[in-house]
Write an enzyme that holds these catalytic residues in place. Structure first.
Site, PDB file in Angstrom:
ATOM      1  N   ASP A 132       1.914 -17.913  -4.018  1.00  0.00           N
ATOM      2  CA  ASP A 132       2.506 -16.803  -4.683  1.00  0.00           C
ATOM      3  C   ASP A 132       0.899 -16.268  -5.096  1.00  0.00           C
ATOM      4  O   ASP A 132       0.767 -16.348  -6.269  1.00  0.00           O
ATOM      5  CB  ASP A 132       3.343 -17.212  -5.127  1.00  0.00           C
ATOM      6  CG  ASP A 132       4.210 -16.416  -6.604  1.00  0.00           C
ATOM      7  OD1 ASP A 132       3.754 -14.841  -5.815  1.00  0.00           O
ATOM      8  OD2 ASP A 132       4.954 -16.535  -7.388  1.00  0.00           O
ATOM      9  N   ASP A 164       0.742  -1.206  -0.294  1.00  0.00           N
ATOM     10  CA  ASP A 164       0.455   0.020   0.000  1.00  0.00           C
ATOM     11  C   ASP A 164       1.184   1.447  -0.291  1.00  0.00           C
ATOM     12  O   ASP A 164       2.310   0.824   0.116  1.00  0.00           O
ATOM     13  CB  ASP A 164      -0.692   0.016   0.499  1.00  0.00           C
ATOM     14  CG  ASP A 164      -0.461   0.215   2.846  1.00  0.00           C
ATOM     15  OD1 ASP A 164       1.013  -0.411   2.883  1.00  0.00           O
ATOM     16  OD2 ASP A 164      -0.926   0.967   3.217  1.00  0.00           O
ATOM     17  N   HIS A 188       1.974  -8.977  -3.023  1.00  0.00           N
ATOM     18  CA  HIS A 188       0.908  -8.216  -3.369  1.00  0.00           C
ATOM     19  C   HIS A 188       1.661  -6.334  -2.822  1.00  0.00           C
ATOM     20  O   HIS A 188       2.193  -6.028  -2.003  1.00  0.00           O
ATOM     21  CB  HIS A 188      -0.107  -8.314  -2.066  1.00  0.00           C
ATOM     22  CG  HIS A 188      -1.329  -7.000  -1.625  1.00  0.00           C
ATOM     23  ND1 HIS A 188      -2.663  -7.258  -2.171  1.00  0.00           N
ATOM     24  CD2 HIS A 188      -1.561  -6.280  -0.388  1.00  0.00           C
ATOM     25  CE1 HIS A 188      -3.306  -6.409  -1.581  1.00  0.00           C
ATOM     26  NE2 HIS A 188      -2.049  -5.304  -0.875  1.00  0.00           N
ATOM     27  N   GLU A 200       2.294 -10.405   0.810  1.00  0.00           N
ATOM     28  CA  GLU A 200       2.680  -8.465   0.314  1.00  0.00           C
ATOM     29  C   GLU A 200       4.273  -8.681   0.572  1.00  0.00           C
ATOM     30  O   GLU A 200       5.191  -9.774   1.515  1.00  0.00           O
ATOM     31  CB  GLU A 200       1.401  -7.523   1.676  1.00  0.00           C
ATOM     32  CG  GLU A 200       2.256  -6.470   1.085  1.00  0.00           C
ATOM     33  CD  GLU A 200       1.235  -5.448   2.199  1.00  0.00           C
ATOM     34  OE1 GLU A 200       0.101  -6.249   2.688  1.00  0.00           O
ATOM     35  OE2 GLU A 200       0.665  -4.077   2.376  1.00  0.00           O
TER      36      GLU A 200
HETATM   37  O1  G3I Z   1       0.591 -12.454  17.968  1.00  0.00           O
HETATM   38  C1  G3I Z   1      -0.183 -13.239  17.519  1.00  0.00           C
HETATM   39  C2  G3I Z   1      -0.174 -14.631  18.210  1.00  0.00           C
HETATM   40  O2  G3I Z   1       0.123 -14.737  19.146  1.00  0.00           O
HETATM   41  C3  G3I Z   1      -1.053 -15.267  17.883  1.00  0.00           C
HETATM   42  O3  G3I Z   1      -0.982 -16.978  17.813  1.00  0.00           O
HETATM   43  C4  G3I Z   1      -1.518 -15.140  15.923  1.00  0.00           C
HETATM   44  C5  G3I Z   1      -2.780 -16.004  15.610  1.00  0.00           C
HETATM   45  O4  G3I Z   1      -3.877 -14.605  15.012  1.00  0.00           O
HETATM   46  O5  G3I Z   1      -1.998 -13.919  15.906  1.00  0.00           O
HETATM   47  C6  G3I Z   1      -0.009 -12.605  16.268  1.00  0.00           C
HETATM   48  O6  G3I Z   1      -0.787 -11.548  16.000  1.00  0.00           O
HETATM   49  C7  G3I Z   1      -0.688 -10.907  14.502  1.00  0.00           C
HETATM   50  C8  G3I Z   1       0.286  -9.914  14.420  1.00  0.00           C
HETATM   51  O7  G3I Z   1       0.291  -9.974  12.954  1.00  0.00           O
HETATM   52  C9  G3I Z   1       1.648 -10.681  14.330  1.00  0.00           C
HETATM   53  O8  G3I Z   1       2.637  -9.720  14.159  1.00  0.00           O
HETATM   54  C10 G3I Z   1      -2.066 -11.108  14.127  1.00  0.00           C
HETATM   55  O9  G3I Z   1      -3.376 -11.745  14.044  1.00  0.00           O
HETATM   56  C11 G3I Z   1      -1.921 -10.007  12.765  1.00  0.00           C
HETATM   57  O10 G3I Z   1      -3.490  -9.419  12.679  1.00  0.00           O
HETATM   58  C12 G3I Z   1      -0.950  -8.861  12.769  1.00  0.00           C
HETATM   59  O11 G3I Z   1      -0.846  -8.625  11.699  1.00  0.00           O
HETATM   60  C13 G3I Z   1      -0.586  -7.064  10.900  1.00  0.00           C
HETATM   61  C14 G3I Z   1      -1.282  -6.583   9.614  1.00  0.00           C
HETATM   62  O12 G3I Z   1      -0.963  -5.275   9.529  1.00  0.00           O
HETATM   63  C15 G3I Z   1      -3.000  -6.937  10.162  1.00  0.00           C
HETATM   64  O13 G3I Z   1      -2.855  -5.475  10.957  1.00  0.00           O
HETATM   65  C16 G3I Z   1       0.702  -7.399  10.604  1.00  0.00           C
HETATM   66  O14 G3I Z   1       1.659  -8.127  11.853  1.00  0.00           O
HETATM   67  C17 G3I Z   1       1.204  -6.111  10.301  1.00  0.00           C
HETATM   68  O15 G3I Z   1       2.895  -6.603   9.098  1.00  0.00           O
HETATM   69  C18 G3I Z   1       0.340  -5.536   8.867  1.00  0.00           C
HETATM   70  O16 G3I Z   1       1.039  -4.623   8.716  1.00  0.00           O
HETATM   71  C19 G3I Z   1       0.178  -4.267   6.886  1.00  0.00           C
HETATM   72  C20 G3I Z   1      -0.424  -2.574   7.867  1.00  0.00           C
HETATM   73  O17 G3I Z   1      -0.865  -2.496   8.497  1.00  0.00           O
HETATM   74  C21 G3I Z   1      -0.796  -1.815   6.361  1.00  0.00           C
HETATM   75  N1  G3I Z   1       0.307  -1.579   5.013  1.00  0.00           N
HETATM   76  C22 G3I Z   1       1.135  -2.833   4.451  1.00  0.00           C
HETATM   77  C23 G3I Z   1       1.344  -3.758   5.990  1.00  0.00           C
HETATM   78  C24 G3I Z   1       1.538  -5.438   5.928  1.00  0.00           C
HETATM   79  O18 G3I Z   1       1.084  -6.255   5.826  1.00  0.00           O
HETATM   80  O1  9MR Z   2      -3.432  -3.347   0.329  1.00  0.00           O
HETATM   81  C1  9MR Z   2      -3.938  -3.486   1.322  1.00  0.00           C
HETATM   82  C2  9MR Z   2      -2.642  -4.025   2.558  1.00  0.00           C
HETATM   83  O2  9MR Z   2      -1.532  -3.295   2.274  1.00  0.00           O
HETATM   84  C3  9MR Z   2      -3.100  -4.281   3.794  1.00  0.00           C
HETATM   85  O3  9MR Z   2      -2.096  -5.009   4.280  1.00  0.00           O
HETATM   86  C4  9MR Z   2      -4.191  -5.025   3.831  1.00  0.00           C
HETATM   87  C5  9MR Z   2      -4.351  -5.101   5.185  1.00  0.00           C
HETATM   88  O4  9MR Z   2      -4.663  -3.952   5.826  1.00  0.00           O
HETATM   89  O5  9MR Z   2      -5.536  -4.382   3.213  1.00  0.00           O
HETATM   90  C6  9MR Z   2      -4.698  -4.297   1.741  1.00  0.00           C
HETATM   91  O6  9MR Z   2      -5.752  -3.867   1.143  1.00  0.00           O
HETATM   92  C7  9MR Z   2      -6.966  -4.879   0.905  1.00  0.00           C
HETATM   93  C8  9MR Z   2      -8.083  -4.436   1.824  1.00  0.00           C
HETATM   94  O7  9MR Z   2      -8.054  -4.955   3.054  1.00  0.00           O
HETATM   95  C9  9MR Z   2      -9.343  -5.072   1.919  1.00  0.00           C
HETATM   96  N1  9MR Z   2     -10.149  -4.567   0.572  1.00  0.00           N
HETATM   97  C10 9MR Z   2      -8.668  -5.387  -0.602  1.00  0.00           C
HETATM   98  C11 9MR Z   2      -7.389  -4.624  -0.482  1.00  0.00           C
HETATM   99  C12 9MR Z   2      -6.623  -5.100  -0.709  1.00  0.00           C
HETATM  100  O8  9MR Z   2      -6.941  -4.349  -2.973  1.00  0.00           O
END
Ligand code: G3I
Ligand code: 9MR
Ligand code: ZN
Length: 579
Positions: free
Chosen positions: A552, A185, A508, A561
């Site tokens: 993939d 993103d 992604h 991503e």
């Molecule tokens: O730590 C728990 C663990 O104890 C548990 O067993 C497991 C299963 O549910 O979850 C673990 O936590 C997860 C956490 O990441 C670990 O760091 C959460 O479920 C999971 O939802 C969370 O995901 C994060 C995600 O955003 C959603 O919020 C990712 O860490 C984080 O890297 C990711 O970051 C995104 C940004 O929001 C938007 N830009 C892209 C970026 C990468 O995808």
């Molecule tokens: O592209 C977004 C990505 O960077 C984030 O990690 C992810 C979770 O927050 O969300 C992606 O965006 C999606 C959105 O959450 C739901 N609709 C589809 C989007 C991707 O095209």
């Protein structure tokens, strides 16, 4: 190739309560079905350094193995393979060929009863290009300037205007640009920038010989800063621009929703500086993260640009002051905001990291005292829990920087605890690496969103611990994660775009999806397998052992991503291996 029933696998993967019965019955599965074009012989596709441990995983039974030089055809090593064993993370039955005795630089192949491997290199420069490519990946993520990586991977400057969102307590246009797009993103998030930028600056400090001369071919190349620092400054300047006059730092700058899969210059959603929506509007974790990073920057940029170093140190101190007065302002997406949250329910580790970096940089007593009192929440029994860093847990970086500061006045008791606890945790990672069929250091519970980043951060943990408590096993296990990421995995896949002989293709990543070029933008690490997928592609996968929970696929944002905080420990690891 053996077949296993789902029942057996679910026991390994840890429960399948949410999987409907029909899926249970239909999900008989084998590795061969999962990845049809993958070789049964997997290893680091970049090859190996001459003196390194070189373990190759076989997924088809073989009694013996032979290593042959490609040029002469000469046999350089022969051996017997040990008994096959079950690997819980992948569900595969594997054997391991140890070819460490081959040290002479050159190209080789491995022959087994199950066939011949692809050829691979042994050489001193095996990882040079990888370091260059993964660091240059950050230039590709730049916001607010023309980007041109060559081969068509380019875009004009994007997101040049910004506005304060009403949640920030300010309004109107905001004069800021720059920074790195976080991931697939186009958002920019202080919290995730914090760990990414901090990790890269640590690589600068610890492996200066390997990174100082990198010629990244960026717009600043040839200027007064080494390229490595110039690239990092692009993000640092944006981070500094999110600091308010009172020292606090707004959490993020994004649109209200994620844009569609367009090139960055075609994203015309308003880029907002977003706050918490109620006083004091800035968040503690973001502010403390900026304090830590700006304090490191003051050390790194000082020799090249004294004025900039002073600006950074001043920003760090003001941020720290704000965060200590507001120690628990958490961030949650305000109403109407649906971009990444990076919400963190505990900012004590960010505060600790900020205090430790400020102490290391300035030597001022107040920061040392803040570390020594702040650390109490980490105490467990006679030790401290030192976990691999993550975007929401910087406590280990705090402890290690306190230990590496090498300043008078440090508590010898705390230093001893940091060393011992770090070594204990590192021992556990070494054990994991020995047990795991593909040699990585991940536990079964580590396969969450961004597991490849976890592997990278465990390598960082091993490398830093090796400095504090010398043990060659630590650096060996650190390198095993590189081998895992670049091919020694159940997918026979390199998880860095355009790196290795068989790299993943469909990140992604909006620029990769929108640019009309088949191959993705180079040098970017996939988030990797996720046993708890949070996207439609992942939900449709049959439940499998955790390493198999990957596809993939561009739509699989919780498994495929790319993200700046996953590349950073990889750059750190590659810097270590190149120095
Ligand atoms: O730590 C728990 C663990 O104890 C548990 O067993 C497991 C299963 O549910 O979850 C673990 O936590 C997860 C956490 O990441 C670990 O760091 C959460 O479920 C999971 O939802 C969370 O995901 C994060 C995600 O955003 C959603 O919020 C990712 O860490 C984080 O890297 C990711 O970051 C995104 C940004 O929001 C938007 N830009 C892209 C970026 C990468 O995808
Ligand atoms: O592209 C977004 C990505 O960077 C984030 O990690 C992810 C979770 O927050 O969300 C992606 O965006 C999606 C959105 O959450 C739901 N609709 C589809 C989007 C991707 O095209
Ligand atoms: Zn942009």
């Amino acid at each position: 190739m053996q077949r296993r029933t789902f029942i057996r696998i679910s026991a390994i993967a840890g429960g399948a309560a949410a999987v409907p019965t029909a899926l249970w019955l239909s999900s008989r599965w084998s590795a061969a079905e999962a990845a049809t074009d993958s070789s049964p012989i997997v290893f680091n596709q970049l090859g190996y350094l001459p003196n390194a441990t070189k373990l190759i995983t076989l997924r088809s039974p073989s009694a013996t193995f032979t290593v042959r030089a490609v040029s002469s055809g000469a046999v350089v090593l022969q051996g017997k393979l040990g008994a096959a064993r079950d690997d819980a993370a992948s569900g595969d039955r594997v054997q391991i060929a140890d070819i460490s005795a081959v040290r002479q630089p050159g190209m080789y192949v491995l022959e087994t009863d199950a066939g011949k491997s692809a050829s691979f290199e042994i050489g001193n420069d095996a990882y040079r290009h990888a370091l260059w490519l993964t660091m240059r990946g950050y230039y590709g993520q730049r916001c607010g300037c023309d980007v041109d990586l060559g081969n068509g991977y380019s875009h004009p400057a994007c997101h040049l205007t910004a506005e304060f969102h009403k949640t920030s307590a300010k309004s109107g246009p905001c004069k800021n640009h720059g920074g790195w797009h976080d991931a697939g993103d186009y958002g920019r998030y202080i919290v995730n920038s914090g760990i990414s930028t901090g990790t890269l600056l640590w690589a600068w400090e610890m492996f200066n010989g390997a990174v100082r001369k990198l010629d990244l071919k960026i717009p600043e190349s040839g200027g007064k800063l080494p390229d490595f620092l110039a690239e990092i400054r692009w993000n640092l300047d944006w981070m500094l621009s999110l600091q308010d006059a009172d020292g606090g730092v707004w959490h993020k700058q994004t649109s209200e929703n994620f844009c569609s899969f367009v090139m960055p210059q075609d994203d015309h959603l308003i880029s907002y500086v977003i706050g918490t929506g109620s006083p004091p509007y800035k968040s503690t974790c973001a502010t403390a993260d900026l304090a830590a990073v700006a304090a490191i920057a003051a050390r790194c940029y000082g020799p090249f640009d004294d004025a900039y170093a002073k600006t950074c140190l001043d920003a760090a101190k003001r941020a720290y002051g704000w965060a200590s007065k507001n120690p628990d302002v958490r961030f949650q997406n305000p109403q109407g905001i649906r971009t990444g949250e990076y919400g963190d329910g505990d900012c004590r580790d960010e505060l600790l990291w900020a205090a430790a970096e400020l102490w290391r940089t300035s030597g001022e007593e107040q920061y040392r005292q803040a570390v020594e009192s702040g650390v109490s929440y980490l105490r467990a029994g006679s030790g401290i829990r030192v976990k691999a860093p993550a975007w929401n847990d910087l406590s280990a970086l705090a402890l290690w920087t306190y230990a590496m500061a090498d300043r008078k006045g440090a508590s010898s008791e705390l230093l001893a605890q940091i060393r011992e606890s770090s070594a204990r945790e590192a021992d556990a990672l070494v054990q994991n690496s020995r047990q795991n069929g593909y040699g990585n250091t991940l536990s079964l519970t580590d396969y969450n969103w961004g597991s490849n980043g976890v592997a990278g951060n465990q390598s960082l943990q091993l490398i830093v611990t090796d400095r504090l408590h010398k043990n060659d096993e630590f650096s060996r296990a650190a390198a095993e994660n590189l081998h895992y990421l670049i091919g020694r995995n159940c997918w026979d896949l390199s998880w860095v775009t355009q790196l290795g002989t068989k790299a993943f293709q469909h990140p992604h990543h909006r620029p990769s999806g929108a640019d009309n070029i088949a191959a993705p933008w180079p040098g970017l690490l996939s988030g990797g397998p996720n046993a708890h997928p949070a996207d439609r592609v992942g939900w449709l996968l049959p439940k499998r052992p955790p390493m198999q929970m990957y596809k993939d696929d561009e739509a699989a944002y919780s498994m495929n991503e790319i993200c700046i905080n996953w590349n950073a420990p990889l750059v750190f690891l590659l810097s270590a291996l190149n120095s």
